[in-house]
Each structure stands twice: as C-alpha cells, then as structure tokens.
Write a protein that holds these residues in place. Structure first.
Motif, PDB file in Angstrom:
ATOM      1  N   GLY A 102       0.819  -1.214   0.000  1.00 41.82           N
ATOM      2  CA  GLY A 102       0.000   0.000   0.000  1.00 41.82           C
ATOM      3  C   GLY A 102       0.847   1.255   0.000  1.00 41.82           C
ATOM      4  O   GLY A 102       0.614   2.184  -0.784  1.00 41.82           O
ATOM      5  N   GLU A 103       1.851   1.270   0.860  1.00 46.88           N
ATOM      6  CA  GLU A 103       2.726   2.444   0.944  1.00 46.88           C
ATOM      7  C   GLU A 103       3.571   2.577  -0.317  1.00 46.88           C
ATOM      8  O   GLU A 103       3.776   3.701  -0.818  1.00 46.88           O
ATOM      9  N   ALA A 104       4.048   1.472  -0.855  1.00 45.22           N
ATOM     10  CA  ALA A 104       4.904   1.516  -2.041  1.00 45.22           C
ATOM     11  C   ALA A 104       4.168   2.064  -3.252  1.00 45.22           C
ATOM     12  O   ALA A 104       4.755   2.771  -4.087  1.00 45.22           O
ATOM     13  N   LEU A 105       2.888   1.761  -3.382  1.00 50.46           N
ATOM     14  CA  LEU A 105       2.125   2.161  -4.564  1.00 50.46           C
ATOM     15  C   LEU A 105       1.401   3.493  -4.402  1.00 50.46           C
ATOM     16  O   LEU A 105       0.845   4.007  -5.377  1.00 50.46           O
ATOM     17  N   ARG A 106       1.433   4.043  -3.212  1.00 50.42           N
ATOM     18  CA  ARG A 106       0.711   5.296  -2.965  1.00 50.42           C
ATOM     19  C   ARG A 106       1.265   6.408  -3.859  1.00 50.42           C
ATOM     20  O   ARG A 106       2.454   6.700  -3.851  1.00 50.42           O
ATOM     21  N   GLY A 107       0.408   7.026  -4.628  1.00 51.54           N
ATOM     22  CA  GLY A 107       0.802   8.144  -5.480  1.00 51.54           C
ATOM     23  C   GLY A 107       1.442   7.749  -6.795  1.00 51.54           C
ATOM     24  O   GLY A 107       1.792   8.619  -7.606  1.00 51.54           O
ATOM     25  N   ALA A 108       1.596   6.451  -7.043  1.00 49.76           N
ATOM     26  CA  ALA A 108       2.248   6.009  -8.283  1.00 49.76           C
ATOM     27  C   ALA A 108       1.294   6.101  -9.466  1.00 49.76           C
ATOM     28  O   ALA A 108       0.123   5.727  -9.362  1.00 49.76           O
ATOM     29  N   ASP A 109       1.806   6.587 -10.584  1.00 51.23           N
ATOM     30  CA  ASP A 109       1.043   6.576 -11.832  1.00 51.23           C
ATOM     31  C   ASP A 109       1.152   5.226 -12.526  1.00 51.23           C
ATOM     32  O   ASP A 109       0.218   4.779 -13.192  1.00 51.23           O
ATOM     33  N   VAL A 110       2.316   4.608 -12.382  1.00 48.71           N
ATOM     34  CA  VAL A 110       2.614   3.357 -13.086  1.00 48.71           C
ATOM     35  C   VAL A 110       3.273   2.381 -12.110  1.00 48.71           C
ATOM     36  O   VAL A 110       4.139   2.781 -11.328  1.00 48.71           O
ATOM     37  N   VAL A 111       2.863   1.120 -12.196  1.00 46.89           N
ATOM     38  CA  VAL A 111       3.549   0.046 -11.487  1.00 46.89           C
ATOM     39  C   VAL A 111       4.284  -0.817 -12.513  1.00 46.89           C
ATOM     40  O   VAL A 111       3.689  -1.232 -13.511  1.00 46.89           O
ATOM     41  N   VAL A 112       5.551  -1.044 -12.258  1.00 46.31           N
ATOM     42  CA  VAL A 112       6.334  -1.963 -13.084  1.00 46.31           C
ATOM     43  C   VAL A 112       6.696  -3.146 -12.193  1.00 46.31           C
ATOM     44  O   VAL A 112       7.451  -2.995 -11.230  1.00 46.31           O
ATOM     45  N   ASN A 113       6.151  -4.319 -12.499  1.00 42.93           N
ATOM     46  CA  ASN A 113       6.379  -5.493 -11.670  1.00 42.93           C
ATOM     47  C   ASN A 113       7.452  -6.366 -12.305  1.00 42.93           C
ATOM     48  O   ASN A 113       7.209  -7.025 -13.322  1.00 42.93           O
ATOM     49  N   LEU A 114       8.625  -6.410 -11.696  1.00 44.79           N
ATOM     50  CA  LEU A 114       9.750  -7.196 -12.193  1.00 44.79           C
ATOM     51  C   LEU A 114      10.165  -8.272 -11.197  1.00 44.79           C
ATOM     52  O   LEU A 114      11.272  -8.797 -11.271  1.00 44.79           O
ATOM     53  N   THR A 115       9.273  -8.600 -10.271  1.00 44.31           N
ATOM     54  CA  THR A 115       9.566  -9.678  -9.328  1.00 44.31           C
ATOM     55  C   THR A 115       9.561 -11.021 -10.049  1.00 44.31           C
ATOM     56  O   THR A 115       8.934 -11.181 -11.096  1.00 44.31           O
ATOM     57  N   ASN A 116      10.250 -11.988  -9.467  1.00 44.09           N
ATOM     58  CA  ASN A 116      10.338 -13.296 -10.107  1.00 44.09           C
ATOM     59  C   ASN A 116      10.230 -14.392  -9.066  1.00 44.09           C
ATOM     60  O   ASN A 116      10.607 -14.217  -7.902  1.00 44.09           O
TER      61      ASN A 116
ATOM     62  N   LEU B 237      -2.289  -6.324  -7.938  1.00 42.68           N
ATOM     63  CA  LEU B 237      -3.418  -5.711  -8.642  1.00 42.68           C
ATOM     64  C   LEU B 237      -4.405  -5.087  -7.662  1.00 42.68           C
ATOM     65  O   LEU B 237      -4.931  -3.991  -7.913  1.00 42.68           O
ATOM     66  N   ALA B 238      -4.648  -5.757  -6.545  1.00 37.95           N
ATOM     67  CA  ALA B 238      -5.556  -5.194  -5.541  1.00 37.95           C
ATOM     68  C   ALA B 238      -4.991  -3.896  -4.973  1.00 37.95           C
ATOM     69  O   ALA B 238      -5.711  -2.891  -4.833  1.00 37.95           O
ATOM     70  N   ALA B 239      -3.696  -3.887  -4.663  1.00 33.38           N
ATOM     71  CA  ALA B 239      -3.066  -2.681  -4.124  1.00 33.38           C
ATOM     72  C   ALA B 239      -3.013  -1.572  -5.170  1.00 33.38           C
ATOM     73  O   ALA B 239      -3.215  -0.391  -4.845  1.00 33.38           O
ATOM     74  N   ALA B 240      -2.749  -1.934  -6.431  1.00 35.43           N
ATOM     75  CA  ALA B 240      -2.669  -0.932  -7.494  1.00 35.43           C
ATOM     76  C   ALA B 240      -4.033  -0.305  -7.764  1.00 35.43           C
ATOM     77  O   ALA B 240      -4.138   0.912  -7.975  1.00 35.43           O
ATOM     78  N   GLU B 241      -5.072  -1.124  -7.763  1.00 37.46           N
ATOM     79  CA  GLU B 241      -6.417  -0.577  -7.975  1.00 37.46           C
ATOM     80  C   GLU B 241      -6.797   0.368  -6.837  1.00 37.46           C
ATOM     81  O   GLU B 241      -7.343   1.458  -7.076  1.00 37.46           O
ATOM     82  N   LYS B 242      -6.492  -0.025  -5.626  1.00 37.39           N
ATOM     83  CA  LYS B 242      -6.804   0.826  -4.471  1.00 37.39           C
ATOM     84  C   LYS B 242      -6.044   2.143  -4.530  1.00 37.39           C
ATOM     85  O   LYS B 242      -6.557   3.203  -4.133  1.00 37.39           O
ATOM     86  N   ALA B 243      -4.809   2.107  -5.053  1.00 33.01           N
ATOM     87  CA  ALA B 243      -3.986   3.312  -5.135  1.00 33.01           C
ATOM     88  C   ALA B 243      -4.314   4.177  -6.350  1.00 33.01           C
ATOM     89  O   ALA B 243      -3.759   5.274  -6.494  1.00 33.01           O
ATOM     90  N   GLY B 244      -5.180   3.701  -7.231  1.00 34.90           N
ATOM     91  CA  GLY B 244      -5.541   4.474  -8.413  1.00 34.90           C
ATOM     92  C   GLY B 244      -4.483   4.473  -9.501  1.00 34.90           C
ATOM     93  O   GLY B 244      -4.401   5.407 -10.304  1.00 34.90           O
ATOM     94  N   VAL B 245      -3.673   3.430  -9.555  1.00 34.09           N
ATOM     95  CA  VAL B 245      -2.633   3.313 -10.582  1.00 34.09           C
ATOM     96  C   VAL B 245      -3.282   3.181 -11.959  1.00 34.09           C
ATOM     97  O   VAL B 245      -4.265   2.471 -12.134  1.00 34.09           O
ATOM     98  N   GLY B 246      -2.693   3.884 -12.951  1.00 37.29           N
ATOM     99  CA  GLY B 246      -3.292   3.900 -14.278  1.00 37.29           C
ATOM    100  C   GLY B 246      -2.634   3.019 -15.311  1.00 37.29           C
ATOM    101  O   GLY B 246      -3.125   2.909 -16.443  1.00 37.29           O
ATOM    102  N   HIS B 247      -1.526   2.359 -14.958  1.00 41.45           N
ATOM    103  CA  HIS B 247      -0.794   1.547 -15.937  1.00 41.45           C
ATOM    104  C   HIS B 247       0.014   0.513 -15.164  1.00 41.45           C
ATOM    105  O   HIS B 247       0.744   0.869 -14.234  1.00 41.45           O
ATOM    106  N   PHE B 248      -0.096  -0.750 -15.553  1.00 39.33           N
ATOM    107  CA  PHE B 248       0.593  -1.840 -14.875  1.00 39.33           C
ATOM    108  C   PHE B 248       1.406  -2.584 -15.930  1.00 39.33           C
ATOM    109  O   PHE B 248       0.871  -3.058 -16.924  1.00 39.33           O
ATOM    110  N   VAL B 249       2.718  -2.710 -15.686  1.00 42.11           N
ATOM    111  CA  VAL B 249       3.635  -3.302 -16.656  1.00 42.11           C
ATOM    112  C   VAL B 249       4.300  -4.533 -16.051  1.00 42.11           C
ATOM    113  O   VAL B 249       4.729  -4.503 -14.894  1.00 42.11           O
TER     114      VAL B 249
END
Length: 242
Positions: free
Chosen positions: A45-59, A79-91
């Motif tokens: 939640g804290e990591a995604l707060r205010g983010a416009d874009v999430v880039v997920n490179l975890t493996n 995805l749940a955290a990104a939707e809650k944070a209002g992220v507009g682009h997920f890569v």
C-alpha cells in the motif's frame, strides 16, 4: 510521472529505475530489502501510494510448479493494491513464446501471470523478451561436468539485460498497450553454437556436445524462443561478451 518499480533492486529493475530517473521521471525501487513483500502484501500500500505506473519485475524463486502459486499470489496482491492506489498503468516483463511451451512449469506460470494481468482491472502492458545474454553462464552450468557441456540445438535469440531494461522503461513511460510487445536480440543462434562461442571467448577449454535431450530448453521445439517479428535490440552477443 511517478513509477513504483517492484523488484527494482534486481538485474532488470535497477536498470529500469536508472533509465526512468534519467528521463526526468520519479522511479522508486521496491523489494524485500526495502520492506515490500508481494506474497504477504507487506508494504504494498505504501509503495504504490501516489504512483502513476507500477512496473512489476519480481520473479519466482524457483522454476518448478511452485512458480504458479508465486505468480498467482503476487499478481493478486499487486493488482488489488494498485487498484486501491488508483494506478493507471501496470507493466510486467515476460518471455517470448511463454504460452507455447506448456511442458515447462515456469512458462506455464508466466502465462498465468499474463492472463491475470490481462483479466484485471488496470490498463496494462506486457513486454516479452527472449533469453537474456546475462543468463548464459547459468544455462551452461545446468548440463556441465568437468570436461563437457551438453546442449541442444534449440534456436536462441539472446538479448542484453540493458536492452531489456531500456524497452521496459520505454513502454512504462508510454500509454498502456493493453497487449504485448516482443523484444529480442539481433541474432539467432543454435544453443549449442552459442555455448561454443561463449566458452571460446572466455578461454574455457570444455567441449560442447550436441545433445537434443539436455537441459531445460530441450523440450522447446522449433522457433519458440525466437521472434523474427520482434522489436530488435542493438547489442550483439560477441560485443556484449567483450
């Protein structure tokens, strides 16, 4: 724009962060070492707060069938955290041909990751890359002994990790593709030939033995690990070795 780069301290992630910040964006790396855990959800939640874009490179830490659970849980949490944070682009970063090799657990897991993203609530982009040049030493180690390395003739179109990072950063900074961009190195090699080139350039005296049953890539048929229609990166393998 502000980017939350999950897995941002790894091989690709650290370079993506560098590229985005150099372009004038604000890219923040997140990983377990920074207190973010995609499996438990800690810190997301804290990591995604205010983010416009999430880039997920975890493996996934493994390439066996446990990787399916890793990608299912991590993507659901992200995805749940990104939707809650209002992220507009997920890569995400995936693999060329990943949906064509159901015999490989890890490829099935990456296909699942892609499907979860595409079915999710957030506009998205998937960057599929061919095999990283940086992983060639690991590929050789899987089927090596003191004197020989056994490799199949599976065609490989290796790409430098720096070129992968550049492509991911470019896609992340653009509008969502709501689809896939394939990227690949500029040359195609049979894997056994690529092994011989690698050992020769490193002064390694071991011999490469062509073995159609050797290693993880032995189950891959045809040109699954290549893509002649992909966006081609500039770095050639021998230049990268140098």
């Amino acid at each position: 724009m502000k980017f939350a780069v999950i897995g941002g301290t790894g091989l690709i992630g650290s370079q993506v962060v560098k590229d985005l910040n150099a372009a004038g964006h604000e890219a923040v790396p997140h990983s377990k070492s920074t207190g973010v855990d995609v499996i438990t959800g800690q810190g997301l939640g804290e990591a995604l707060r205010g983010a416009d874009v999430v880039v997920n490179l975890t493996n996934s830490p493994t390439f066996d069938d446990a990787s399916l659970a890793f990608f299912r849980t991590s993507m659901d949490n992200l995805l749940a955290a990104a939707e809650k944070a209002g992220v507009g682009h997920f890569v995400i970063l995936s693999i060329v041909g990943t949906d064509q090799v159901p015999e490989m657990d890890y490829y099935r897991a990456k296909t699942l990751q892609e499907k979860i993203l595409a079915d999710g609530p957030i506009p998205y982009s998937i960057v599929r890359a061919t095999q990283f040049m940086d992983f060639m030493d690991a590929v050789l180690s899987w089927t090596a002994d003191a004197d020989t390395v056994r490799l199949p003739v599976t065609p490989i179109q290796p790409i430098a990790s720096g070129d992968v990072a550049d492509a991911v950063a470019e896609v992340a900074a653009g509008p969502p593709l709501n689809g896939i961009r394939n990227i690949a190195g500029p040359e195609i090699f049979p894997l056994d030939e690529l092994g011989r080139i690698t050992l020769s350039r490193k002064g390694d005296p071991r011999t490469v033995v062509t073995d159609p049953t050797a290693g993880m890539f032995a189950v891959v048929k045809g040109d699954v690990l290549t893509d002649r229609n992909a966006h081609l990166a500039p770095t050639r393998y021998t230049d990268w070795l140098s």
